[in-house]
Design a protein around this motif. Structure first.
Motif, PDB file in Angstrom:
ATOM      1  N   ARG A   1      15.594   0.488  -2.541  1.00 39.69           N
ATOM      2  CA  ARG A   1      15.038  -0.679  -3.216  1.00 39.69           C
ATOM      3  C   ARG A   1      16.202  -1.457  -3.832  1.00 39.69           C
ATOM      4  NH1 ARG A   1      10.159  -0.439  -2.341  1.00 39.69           N
ATOM      5  NH2 ARG A   1       9.073   1.550  -2.138  1.00 39.69           N
ATOM      6  N   PRO A   2      16.087  -2.776  -3.866  1.00 30.10           N
ATOM      7  CA  PRO A   2      17.238  -3.566  -4.306  1.00 30.10           C
ATOM      8  C   PRO A   2      17.431  -3.592  -5.822  1.00 30.10           C
ATOM      9  CG  PRO A   2      15.443  -5.001  -3.659  1.00 30.10           C
ATOM     10  CD  PRO A   2      14.999  -3.603  -3.354  1.00 30.10           C
ATOM     11  N   PHE A   3      16.460  -3.075  -6.576  1.00 26.97           N
ATOM     12  CA  PHE A   3      16.638  -3.057  -8.038  1.00 26.97           C
ATOM     13  C   PHE A   3      17.035  -1.646  -8.446  1.00 26.97           C
ATOM     14  CE2 PHE A   3      12.258  -2.730  -6.717  1.00 26.97           C
ATOM     15  CZ  PHE A   3      11.854  -1.527  -7.256  1.00 26.97           C
ATOM     16  N   LYS A   4      17.709  -1.534  -9.551  1.00 26.37           N
ATOM     17  CA  LYS A   4      18.236  -0.235  -9.954  1.00 26.37           C
ATOM     18  C   LYS A   4      17.866   0.063 -11.406  1.00 26.37           C
ATOM     19  CE  LYS A   4      22.365   2.493  -9.415  1.00 26.37           C
ATOM     20  NZ  LYS A   4      23.629   2.590  -8.690  1.00 26.37           N
ATOM     21  N   LEU A   5      18.339  -0.789 -12.339  1.00 19.66           N
ATOM     22  CA  LEU A   5      18.091  -0.546 -13.760  1.00 19.66           C
ATOM     23  C   LEU A   5      16.601  -0.569 -14.064  1.00 19.66           C
ATOM     24  CD1 LEU A   5      20.868  -2.914 -15.172  1.00 19.66           C
ATOM     25  CD2 LEU A   5      21.023  -0.443 -14.764  1.00 19.66           C
ATOM     26  N   ALA A   6      15.826  -1.324 -13.294  1.00 17.46           N
ATOM     27  CA  ALA A   6      14.397  -1.436 -13.547  1.00 17.46           C
ATOM     28  C   ALA A   6      13.605  -0.279 -12.943  1.00 17.46           C
ATOM     29  CB  ALA A   6      13.870  -2.761 -12.980  1.00 17.46           C
ATOM     30  N   SER A   7      14.256   0.562 -12.144  1.00 18.74           N
ATOM     31  CA  SER A   7      13.466   1.523 -11.361  1.00 18.74           C
ATOM     32  C   SER A   7      13.249   2.858 -12.078  1.00 18.74           C
ATOM     33  CB  SER A   7      14.148   1.779 -10.016  1.00 18.74           C
ATOM     34  OG  SER A   7      15.136   2.773 -10.152  1.00 18.74           O
ATOM     35  N   ARG A   8      12.177   3.516 -11.710  1.00 14.82           N
ATOM     36  CA  ARG A   8      11.859   4.850 -12.241  1.00 14.82           C
ATOM     37  C   ARG A   8      12.844   5.884 -11.716  1.00 14.82           C
ATOM     38  NH1 ARG A   8       8.073   5.860 -16.005  1.00 14.82           N
ATOM     39  NH2 ARG A   8       6.175   4.648 -15.766  1.00 14.82           N
ATOM     40  N   ASP A   9      13.437   5.634 -10.551  1.00 15.06           N
ATOM     41  CA  ASP A   9      14.457   6.562 -10.069  1.00 15.06           C
ATOM     42  C   ASP A   9      15.594   6.626 -11.084  1.00 15.06           C
ATOM     43  OD1 ASP A   9      13.081   7.006  -7.759  1.00 15.06           O
ATOM     44  OD2 ASP A   9      14.412   5.871  -6.446  1.00 15.06           O
TER      45      ASP A   9
ATOM     46  N   ARG B   1      26.517 -30.408   3.276  1.00 19.23           N
ATOM     47  CA  ARG B   1      25.844 -29.596   2.274  1.00 19.23           C
ATOM     48  C   ARG B   1      26.697 -28.355   1.996  1.00 19.23           C
ATOM     49  NH1 ARG B   1      21.220 -25.930   2.721  1.00 19.23           N
ATOM     50  NH2 ARG B   1      22.758 -24.804   1.501  1.00 19.23           N
ATOM     51  N   GLY B   2      26.491 -27.748   0.841  1.00 19.08           N
ATOM     52  CA  GLY B   2      27.231 -26.538   0.490  1.00 19.08           C
ATOM     53  C   GLY B   2      26.930 -26.209  -0.952  1.00 19.08           C
ATOM     54  N   GLY B   3      26.653 -24.928  -1.237  1.00 24.79           N
ATOM     55  CA  GLY B   3      26.252 -24.537  -2.584  1.00 24.79           C
ATOM     56  C   GLY B   3      27.428 -24.025  -3.395  1.00 24.79           C
ATOM     57  N   ALA B   4      27.587 -24.530  -4.596  1.00 23.00           N
ATOM     58  CA  ALA B   4      28.604 -24.014  -5.512  1.00 23.00           C
ATOM     59  C   ALA B   4      27.938 -23.100  -6.549  1.00 23.00           C
ATOM     60  CB  ALA B   4      29.315 -25.169  -6.204  1.00 23.00           C
ATOM     61  N   PHE B   5      26.742 -23.484  -6.977  1.00 22.53           N
ATOM     62  CA  PHE B   5      25.919 -22.636  -7.847  1.00 22.53           C
ATOM     63  C   PHE B   5      24.766 -22.117  -6.988  1.00 22.53           C
ATOM     64  CE2 PHE B   5      27.899 -25.707 -10.760  1.00 22.53           C
ATOM     65  CZ  PHE B   5      28.467 -24.857 -11.695  1.00 22.53           C
ATOM     66  N   LYS B   6      24.660 -20.789  -6.828  1.00 24.31           N
ATOM     67  CA  LYS B   6      23.672 -20.228  -5.907  1.00 24.31           C
ATOM     68  C   LYS B   6      22.590 -19.458  -6.634  1.00 24.31           C
ATOM     69  CE  LYS B   6      23.686 -20.464  -2.318  1.00 24.31           C
ATOM     70  NZ  LYS B   6      23.026 -21.619  -1.661  1.00 24.31           N
ATOM     71  N   PRO B   7      21.331 -19.823  -6.442  1.00 29.79           N
ATOM     72  CA  PRO B   7      20.241 -19.010  -7.008  1.00 29.79           C
ATOM     73  C   PRO B   7      20.009 -17.805  -6.101  1.00 29.79           C
ATOM     74  CG  PRO B   7      19.356 -20.918  -5.853  1.00 29.79           C
ATOM     75  CD  PRO B   7      20.838 -20.952  -5.664  1.00 29.79           C
ATOM     76  N   ARG B   8      20.258 -16.609  -6.580  1.00 26.09           N
ATOM     77  CA  ARG B   8      20.111 -15.419  -5.739  1.00 26.09           C
ATOM     78  C   ARG B   8      19.094 -14.453  -6.330  1.00 26.09           C
ATOM     79  NH1 ARG B   8      24.269 -14.877  -2.078  1.00 26.09           N
ATOM     80  NH2 ARG B   8      22.811 -13.464  -1.091  1.00 26.09           N
ATOM     81  N   THR B   9      18.229 -13.918  -5.514  1.00 24.17           N
ATOM     82  CA  THR B   9      17.204 -12.983  -5.983  1.00 24.17           C
ATOM     83  C   THR B   9      17.814 -11.803  -6.731  1.00 24.17           C
ATOM     84  OG1 THR B   9      15.952 -13.591  -4.025  1.00 24.17           O
ATOM     85  CG2 THR B   9      15.186 -11.665  -5.233  1.00 24.17           C
ATOM     86  N   SER B  10      18.963 -11.354  -6.267  1.00 25.20           N
ATOM     87  CA  SER B  10      19.575 -10.167  -6.863  1.00 25.20           C
ATOM     88  C   SER B  10      20.757 -10.527  -7.746  1.00 25.20           C
ATOM     89  CB  SER B  10      20.060  -9.231  -5.757  1.00 25.20           C
ATOM     90  OG  SER B  10      20.897  -8.234  -6.306  1.00 25.20           O
ATOM     91  N   PRO B  11      20.846  -9.914  -8.940  1.00 18.50           N
ATOM     92  CA  PRO B  11      22.011 -10.172  -9.796  1.00 18.50           C
ATOM     93  C   PRO B  11      23.283  -9.595  -9.190  1.00 18.50           C
ATOM     94  CG  PRO B  11      20.644  -8.430 -10.745  1.00 18.50           C
ATOM     95  CD  PRO B  11      19.896  -8.971  -9.557  1.00 18.50           C
ATOM     96  N   TYR B  12      23.139  -8.767  -8.170  1.00 17.26           N
ATOM     97  CA  TYR B  12      24.306  -8.129  -7.563  1.00 17.26           C
ATOM     98  C   TYR B  12      24.857  -8.942  -6.395  1.00 17.26           C
ATOM     99  CZ  TYR B  12      22.030  -4.567 -10.317  1.00 17.26           C
ATOM    100  OH  TYR B  12      21.421  -3.909 -11.345  1.00 17.26           O
ATOM    101  N   SER B  13      24.196 -10.040  -6.003  1.00 12.99           N
ATOM    102  CA  SER B  13      24.666 -10.856  -4.881  1.00 12.99           C
ATOM    103  C   SER B  13      25.643 -11.921  -5.367  1.00 12.99           C
ATOM    104  CB  SER B  13      23.469 -11.554  -4.206  1.00 12.99           C
ATOM    105  OG  SER B  13      22.571 -10.599  -3.698  1.00 12.99           O
ATOM    106  N   PHE B  14      26.411 -12.452  -4.425  1.00 15.70           N
ATOM    107  CA  PHE B  14      27.379 -13.521  -4.697  1.00 15.70           C
ATOM    108  C   PHE B  14      26.675 -14.731  -5.310  1.00 15.70           C
ATOM    109  CE2 PHE B  14      29.573 -17.300  -2.679  1.00 15.70           C
ATOM    110  CZ  PHE B  14      30.682 -17.279  -3.512  1.00 15.70           C
ATOM    111  N   GLN B  15      27.156 -15.175  -6.490  1.00 18.23           N
ATOM    112  CA  GLN B  15      26.465 -16.239  -7.229  1.00 18.23           C
ATOM    113  C   GLN B  15      27.111 -17.611  -7.054  1.00 18.23           C
ATOM    114  OE1 GLN B  15      23.713 -15.253  -9.602  1.00 18.23           O
ATOM    115  NE2 GLN B  15      23.819 -13.282  -8.584  1.00 18.23           N
ATOM    116  N   GLY B  16      28.060 -17.719  -6.130  1.00 16.13           N
ATOM    117  CA  GLY B  16      28.703 -19.025  -5.894  1.00 16.13           C
ATOM    118  C   GLY B  16      30.003 -19.156  -6.660  1.00 16.13           C
ATOM    119  N   LEU B  17      30.849 -20.121  -6.237  1.00 18.18           N
ATOM    120  CA  LEU B  17      32.171 -20.296  -6.846  1.00 18.18           C
ATOM    121  C   LEU B  17      32.125 -21.187  -8.084  1.00 18.18           C
ATOM    122  CD1 LEU B  17      34.506 -20.806  -3.731  1.00 18.18           C
ATOM    123  CD2 LEU B  17      34.149 -18.722  -5.080  1.00 18.18           C
TER     124      LEU B  17
END
Lengths: 337, 337, 337, 337
Positions: free
Chosen positions: C67-75, D126-142
């Protein structure tokens, strides 16, 4: 198929799963990750019931690897299915247009419409004799009388006829009058009907359920194919979403997706996909540009007097105009119409 | 019904719409707004085809005022429908529980399960003899053999039997063995089947289509009611949404909504609504708390060996535990179980 | 992570994928099936970009295993998160009820409501000062004036206050007046706001996006957690589906699903989930029965004069009645209220 | 607005509703049907809160008649909005193509891509400098560094630049470097951001929320318009449905629907709408055929090394090929490209 074991699954639990899979005649392949153990299943997983394996102790999740359909897939048959119908090649270079009213309302109405759509360049005549209606109080179609009028319209114009069949016991009757049997969106998973239509050997237009996935559509085609009937067209007719401005949402992505996944011809129904006649032209053009092999369009000489679906029906002159507009788009994607 | 005319619709256009509506036997009522004219239709609008009126020149939109169902509505029958079945009142103060395996797999399996669910307090035995399966390669049920085993299980335990019927031509066969005919989610709009089941006069459990609105469910009930059959239970079994963690999304809002809109008893199927046995207890409790009149739950003595839907089936001890947990909740909402 | 190669992928293509994965610091594990080769990735896959791997030649599909979340998980944290707020344990044995109007409309309105909901047994006062409204022409809230009235209501009643924050630059202002910051459904993926709220260290109620999955909700919680803020409540408030009879569809399945996946407390909002006050009682009971740790309910002394969401607001006497009805249900599931 | 009273509503209840509506400054119009009384409201209903009226005793339902947006509507401005940008007319006869990577990853990457897409015929980069990403662990842009590289790429190629802005406090920074501000799908109802972008006076590309209706998209445009900023492009980028084969479902119906409802230019994003590069060509053609005024397409020189969205990015040669294929389709619908 991949079986993902839970974090902390015991060796005993893992062994039991392996034994069960092997007792069903499959080889397995174990992969010990840092957090989880994964069991790969080697062999054709399609007959396996994943739900039951998923219930074994220590199992977190089952991940299917193979697609569940076979006869319908491009892996199985790389070349496009092309079949002849009344002198037209379905699934070939030419885009096929089926047009006519939602429902056959009278002898005059269907014969008049047939002449008009033929003149505009349509290749098949559509028209419903048995109508699936949400309300028991709505017009349910003329039944066999409607079928006879359709046959007369065919005789008068030379257009082949496509019409809906709603129940297994209607198949032989409808097959006497029609050239193509249509399975409607509400019946995409009516397995008794798929069986009967498969057995009939007649060409079939199978509409996608309004809330069925692309994969489920292909599974329903698989039912027909597995009865030996290979003359199937798949029809994208809009899916149900949260958007209410249009009657349905045309899933245009489904056109190239289906062309990749299956060898069967793909037809688009812009009338049901929008529910509004003034959107039909734009999305018909989109469908052709996206690679559809055919269109099925509602045309009515007098939409404001139609007994059903008037709001999404084109008048004949508007339909003729659309046909003229579609030709250069067909040409731009290397097709004719 | 309200007809909203476009901004700038001409007097001639308005007059034509009025004339057409009046020619169909309705009185009209004109209301001139600042931006738009509105035509009200006086009378029972249900037989009118709104699509066709919507196609008239100058019309922007049709707004239905009355609900399209009648026999199923509380307006028509304010008091709850209650009917007797094998000594139980369906739709009354007592909550009815139907339990058993997804599919009848063998004589032993169904009789064993019947004894177990009866002991735990279930009121009816469920089990499929004819199974609608997405894949033609999956187990399709034992057919009439399965029906015979169900009848044996009834004899052995005294539990009434509910089982699915998938096609009109199966109705008389299934009716010989079953006490309640189940119409599955994929057949909610199989009108030939609704017709046949309506004519049979047998008690019916009508499952909501996974893609159908509450209103469409009531329209399908209306089909059965209009054939004179009033012993109908409606079943919320989860709808299809974008969420993929669960198999379906239980529409718990539908329970009180249906109780307001209709007099028919409402049953919830927590097994299909979740697809995961470990969620079944929580949502069963929710269903009872929300006012459901019954539950239909999958129970299998050996879920990991089940031929279908093992992942959502409870083992008998877990089912017994659930029954014990449901009792205080039933009591908290003034019911028994 | 599992990489499924296409049928007929070449050895060279397979080798290139293996090399790329290993160059990123992961070990791999090859499994040669009859139809397809599968490459398993060993290690914490979360930082890997699956899209890019999916673009390599010969790759059919990427299947995440973890699962892509970690701190939020029960694991990661098996025990429930419980935190103190104004003398109440959030996430513990007691069910927390937050009640109040959609919007703060005046000093009198909010103080009057606060007294009424306190008397009925509510634990927190809700009320919006900054209102996200679909239309720029609708009432947008009283802003800081509203916050001051909320603080006065807290002083008058002792109830802690929860209110919405809509932009990063509002966080410090709202934090001066409120006890809990609410992130609304439209802002669940407003990452700048999640960042600011995470930094604030204040207790947060994070509402699920109306079309966000359970997994995405947990990913948004992960943003807040990764800034060191662990006092988070997750709120199921209904999702958007094709059903239009209710404003949203309460995803009751999400309650037990979230309890399994995460250690964070789960709150249900029956008012937005239904949009109709007469359905609020039934689904509130369902939420408690399903295991929710809290409820957030709209209460307005004069719903027909409310400046927003009057249709889904309870009058205070009805709210008091609901509180009384919830107590035996809480007890039936081993909780207090 | 129409107020439908319940069957059996009393004269007193009807009078109270009439009085309340009139006290708000509207005239009313009563229509007594056979089953129900209907109260029509005469005047601009937009500021009225329908929820609150809906709560009055005896009221069954409120039916809005006017669309809730005004400045964005064709009723208000019948002629297409056309504006100049870097020598191109947006919303005119020419179809505008914006191309470039999902994220700016380095100076070399963005400048190289800019040259390539320019050569293929793109009009904006087009090109993103600030990126909205579902995961806090993904690349967030330059961040700002990325903005500087975009500005360099503009200098090197003459292409105007479009890039995303994620928070109100970023607007002035991004406006220093960009020619068009993009509002992403997750921020379509971030009202603080809509406000800031409205005030900026910069051209805006407003993406439809993946969970938002066509009407809500127009309401969000109304926010920007009401701040005096009229240079807005609306972007259909796929909505979330039950289908999982594609990342989203392109709502192709929305293109002609929006062209009817609004005067603003309509852009389609085939990359996010499908999530699969091999579907991008087909749906790009569909978008042009359906009447889109522009396309925004992800192009990356090395998709398998991309830091985000590699799976949906075209390589430059494939993009050049697509541009060549689009030209005859544009011509077929009377446009140029």
């Amino acid at each position: 198929m991949i079986i993902v074991m839970k974090m902390g699954a015991s060796q005993g639990e893992i062994q039991k799963v392996v034994q069960r899979v092997e007792s069903l005649g499959f080889r397995t392949h174990l992969s010990q990750g840092e957090e989880r153990t994964i069991i790969g299943i080697i062999g054709d997983e399609r007959p396996l019931d994943r739900d039951s394996l998923g219930r074994m102790r220590g199992v977190e999740r089952i991940v299917p690897i193979l697609r569940p359909f076979k006869l319908a897939s491009r892996d199985f048959q790389p070349a496009d299915t092309v079949f002849q119908l009344n002198g037209h090649s379905i699934g070939g270079q030419k885009i096929i247009v089926m047009a006519g009213p939602c429902a056959v309302e009278s002898r005059e109405q269907i014969i008049e419409t047939a002449h008009m759509v033929k003149e505009a360049g349509a290749h098949l005549l559509r028209g419903g004799a048995f109508k699936p209606r949400t309300s028991p109080y709505s017009f349910q179609g003329l039944g066999e009388e409607g079928l006879r009028y359709l046959a007369e319209a065919r005789e008068a114009t030379g257009l082949a006829v496509i019409t809906e069949v709603m129940a297994p016991e209607q198949v032989s009757l409808v097959a006497q009058y029609a050239d193509v049997l249509q399975i409607g969106t509400r019946n995409m998973q009516n397995y008794a009907l798929l069986h009967a239509v498969g057995e009939s050997g007649m060409p079939v237009l199978l509409k996608r359920g309004m809330m069925s996935t692309i994969e489920e559509l292909l599974m329903s085609a698989e039912y027909i194919l597995s009865h030996g009937n290979r003359r199937i067209m798949l029809c994208e007719r809009g899916i149900r979403t949260f958007e209410t401005y249009t009657r349905n949402t045309l899933d245009i992505n489904a056109v190239p997706s289906l062309k990749e996944l299956t060898h069967l011809p793909i037809v688009v129904d812009p009338s049901h996909a929008t529910g509004k006649w003034h959107l039909v032209s734009a999305v018909s053009k989109a469908a052709v540009a996206a690679g559809a092999d055919g269109l099925i369009i509602e045309v009515h000489p007098n939409p404001e007097l139609a007994m059903s679906d008037g709001a999404q029906s084109l008048r004949p002159p508007r339909f003729a105009e659309l046909m003229a507009q579609l030709r250069p788009i067909a040409q731009a994607v290397g097709r004719t119409l």
